[in-house]
Design a protein around this motif. Structure first.
Motif, mmCIF file in Angstrom:
data_model
loop_
_atom_site.group_PDB
_atom_site.id
_atom_site.type_symbol
_atom_site.label_atom_id
_atom_site.label_comp_id
_atom_site.label_asym_id
_atom_site.label_seq_id
_atom_site.Cartn_x
_atom_site.Cartn_y
_atom_site.Cartn_z
ATOM 1 N N PHE A 27 -45.081 57.461 -31.039
ATOM 2 C CA PHE A 27 -44.094 56.577 -31.682
ATOM 3 C C PHE A 27 -42.748 57.077 -31.198
ATOM 4 O O PHE A 27 -42.330 58.187 -31.531
ATOM 5 N N ASN A 53 -47.314 51.571 -29.163
ATOM 6 C CA ASN A 53 -46.295 50.982 -30.018
ATOM 7 C C ASN A 53 -45.098 50.503 -29.217
ATOM 8 O O ASN A 53 -44.493 49.497 -29.535
ATOM 9 N N GLN A 103 -46.563 45.853 -35.652
ATOM 10 C CA GLN A 103 -46.985 47.251 -35.551
ATOM 11 C C GLN A 103 -48.279 47.553 -36.326
ATOM 12 O O GLN A 103 -49.177 48.229 -35.829
ATOM 13 N N ALA A 107 -52.210 48.632 -35.026
ATOM 14 C CA ALA A 107 -52.981 49.751 -35.590
ATOM 15 C C ALA A 107 -54.334 49.259 -36.098
ATOM 16 O O ALA A 107 -55.373 49.877 -35.845
ATOM 17 N N ARG A 111 -58.055 50.024 -34.844
ATOM 18 C CA ARG A 111 -58.958 50.623 -35.833
ATOM 19 C C ARG A 111 -60.248 49.805 -35.920
ATOM 20 O O ARG A 111 -61.355 50.358 -35.932
ATOM 21 N N SER A 173 -45.122 63.921 -38.023
ATOM 22 C CA SER A 173 -45.216 62.499 -37.649
ATOM 23 C C SER A 173 -45.602 62.310 -36.185
ATOM 24 O O SER A 173 -45.682 61.172 -35.707
ATOM 25 N N ALA A 174 -45.897 63.404 -35.472
ATOM 26 C CA ALA A 174 -46.482 63.259 -34.134
ATOM 27 C C ALA A 174 -47.934 62.804 -34.234
ATOM 28 O O ALA A 174 -48.576 62.511 -33.228
ATOM 29 N N ARG A 175 -48.458 62.723 -35.451
ATOM 30 C CA ARG A 175 -49.802 62.158 -35.651
ATOM 31 C C ARG A 175 -49.771 60.666 -35.295
ATOM 32 O O ARG A 175 -50.532 60.200 -34.472
ATOM 33 N N ASN A 176 -48.936 59.923 -35.950
ATOM 34 C CA ASN A 176 -48.727 58.469 -35.811
ATOM 35 C C ASN A 176 -49.955 57.693 -35.291
ATOM 36 O O ASN A 176 -50.963 57.624 -35.983
ATOM 37 N N PHE A 177 -49.881 57.104 -34.107
ATOM 38 C CA PHE A 177 -50.997 56.276 -33.617
ATOM 39 C C PHE A 177 -52.154 57.095 -33.045
ATOM 40 O O PHE A 177 -53.211 56.535 -32.718
ATOM 41 N N PRO A 179 -54.558 59.400 -33.953
ATOM 42 C CA PRO A 179 -55.945 59.364 -34.454
ATOM 43 C C PRO A 179 -56.559 57.960 -34.390
ATOM 44 O O PRO A 179 -57.779 57.818 -34.265
ATOM 45 N N VAL A 180 -55.721 56.926 -34.469
ATOM 46 C CA VAL A 180 -56.213 55.544 -34.423
ATOM 47 C C VAL A 180 -56.684 55.218 -33.010
ATOM 48 O O VAL A 180 -57.795 54.701 -32.801
ATOM 49 N N HIS B 88 -51.111 55.894 -38.407
ATOM 50 C CA HIS B 88 -50.514 54.559 -38.457
ATOM 51 C C HIS B 88 -51.352 53.524 -39.201
ATOM 52 O O HIS B 88 -50.803 52.639 -39.854
ATOM 53 N N GLY B 131 -41.715 45.396 -34.116
ATOM 54 C CA GLY B 131 -41.963 46.620 -34.888
ATOM 55 C C GLY B 131 -42.820 46.335 -36.103
ATOM 56 O O GLY B 131 -43.810 45.606 -36.020
#
Lengths: 226, 225
Positions: A27, A53, A103, A107, A111, A173-177, A179-180, B88, B131
């Motif tokens: 992100f 993203n 957005q 996701a 998913r 917040s470096a997790r963000n997308f 794991p998805v 997310h 976004g």
């Protein structure tokens, strides 16, 4: 013995083919697997579809893939940020296909792809031009839009720690997308800050279980767009 | 013409209306200023679409690398005690599933029926970018818009019908501008607060949809910030 660790980013991205659909975590540049993307760009692949993203910024990562002419289509929610020069040039020259997706719908589409669900309904976008041409259906008096799953040939992600099985943890917040995206592709490749011995991660803290991960490469620090 | 509030004052004023215990998402632009001017003494949990509950303005002493924790505008932030991180898909479950109490969004146009346009300007040479705006417009329990009353060209942002592409139909509950606070109701737009020295007629002249003044309306005020 299972060992998903690769010795280099170049080794980690071997076997990706022209035309692949590549899911990319991140992100902004937070959590973007820059070194893996640079390694893909160095292979000179063509006609890639990138699902992410954004459209990258700066000279590394998605920005480098775009500048190197590797990408035919970008599926994203927010392509235009300060530094997204490579994307903007391609867009201006009409040299890239752009699919704008809300957005949360990106996701959920990814998913769903990973979850074995081919399509689903969301309220997002109903009554807007992003629902044009899509199947609409009413539930409980409200209009919903049918969205299709996205499945990747490859996912490239960034995590914090991994073991040789490919269990992953992330940083804030470096997790963000990440794991998805990890769940949504045939081949999932993770660059990580640190590899730890098997058993070195508390099972309660593992965010992406190893079943979703195929290759891991340890790249402490990694490149950055500054 | 009476002076309106600054952007910081608008954000401060909106913050006063957030109840204790609320989960609040802040969009990029003026909405993110609400974080800087949130009321003290109240527990408000700020959600960021990129997987954060419990963000606060950046504290340079927190030891967190700027690239490890950002808000939706990709600027560094810090965490309050009790903060939580998630990916997310979960973040947008919170948004789309109606778990977020208030989404604060910017706007190009808001119509009297609550239609919101804030994502694309037709004819612009730059690429569109949506976004999380459509997810928030569709999913948050309340959508509060914060924006200048009029665009740079003077055109009203509050209109009878949006002429720009919609972000969400009937999404907006309340509008905070530099000149007024306006509720979107089934009976139309109701002015709850306005700059005291600005008459309703003058405010109406700056607006593109009919306004009514609430009984018991109050002056729109904020401290110097």
């Amino acid at each position: 013995m299972i060992d998903k660790q690769c010795k280099s980013a170049a080794e980690a991205v071997e076997g990706i083919k022209d035309g692949a659909v590549i899911l990319v975590g991140g992100f902004g540049q937070t959590g973007e697997p820059m070194d893996l993307l640079d390694a893909i760009a160095a292979r000179g692949l063509r006609d890639l579809t990138i699902v992410a993203n954004g459209g990258g910024s700066g000279e590394h990562g998605i920005g480098r893939l775009l500048a190197a002419g590797c990408v035919r289509k970008l599926v994203c929610s927010f392509p235009r940020v300060p530094g997204s020069v490579a994307f903007e040039e391609l867009y201006e020259q009409r040299a890239i296909e752009l699919e704008i997706v809300p957005q949360g719908t990106i996701a959920e589409r990814v998913r769903a792809g990973g979850a074995g669900i081919p399509a689903f309904y969301v309220p997002t976008g109903a009554g807007t031009e992003l629902a044009d041409g899509k199947e609409l259906r009413e539930f409980e008096g409200r209009t919903f839009v049918m969205e299709h799953a996205i499945k990747g040939d490859v996912a490239v992600i960034k995590a914090d720690r991994a073991d040789r099985w490919g269990n992953l943890t992330y940083r804030l917040s470096a997790r963000n997308f990440n794991p998805v995206m990890a769940m949504g592709a045939e081949l999932t490749i993770a660059q990580v800050e640190e590899c730890v011995p098997l058993g070195g991660m508390d099972p309660e803290t593992i965010i992406t279980p190893s079943i979703f991960v195929d290759r891991v490469v340890e790249i402490p620090g990694g490149v950055s767009n500054g | 013409m009476a002076d309106g509030l600054t952007r910081n004052q608008m954000a401060w004023r909106l913050g006063r209306d957030i109840a204790e215990g609320s989960y609040v998402n802040l969009g990029v632009g003026i909405p993110l200023l609400v974080l800087e001017h949130a009321p003290g003494g109240r527990e408000i949990i700020f959600h960021s679409e990129n997987g954060v509950l419990g963000m606060k303005p950046k504290d340079e002493t927190d030891g967190i690398l700027p690239d490890d924790l950002t808000n939706a505008g990709k600027q560094p932030v810090s965490l309050v005690p009790g903060a939580a991180m998630f990916h997310h898909a979960d973040s947008f479950i919170m948004i789309r599933g109606g778990h977020v109490d208030i989404a604060v969004l910017g706007a190009y146009q808001v119509a009297e029926n609550g239609d919101l346009a804030n994502w694309r300007l037709p004819g612009s040479p730059t690429a569109p970018a949506v976004g999380g705006a459509m997810d928030l417009a569709a999913g948050a329990r309340n959508v509060w818009v914060i924006c200048e009353h009029n665009g740079r060209d003077g055109a009203p942002k509050i209109v009878r019908e949006c002429t720009l592409p919609l972000t969400g139909p009937g999404s907006v509950n309340r509008i905070y501008t530099d000149l007024a606070i306006i509720d979107v109701t089934p009976d139309g737009l109701v002015v709850r607060e306005k700059i005291e020295t600005l008459s309703l007629e003058d405010l109406q002249a700056l607006s593109g949809a009919p306004l009514t003044l609430a009984n018991g309306w109050r002056p729109l005020e904020a401290p110097d910030l």
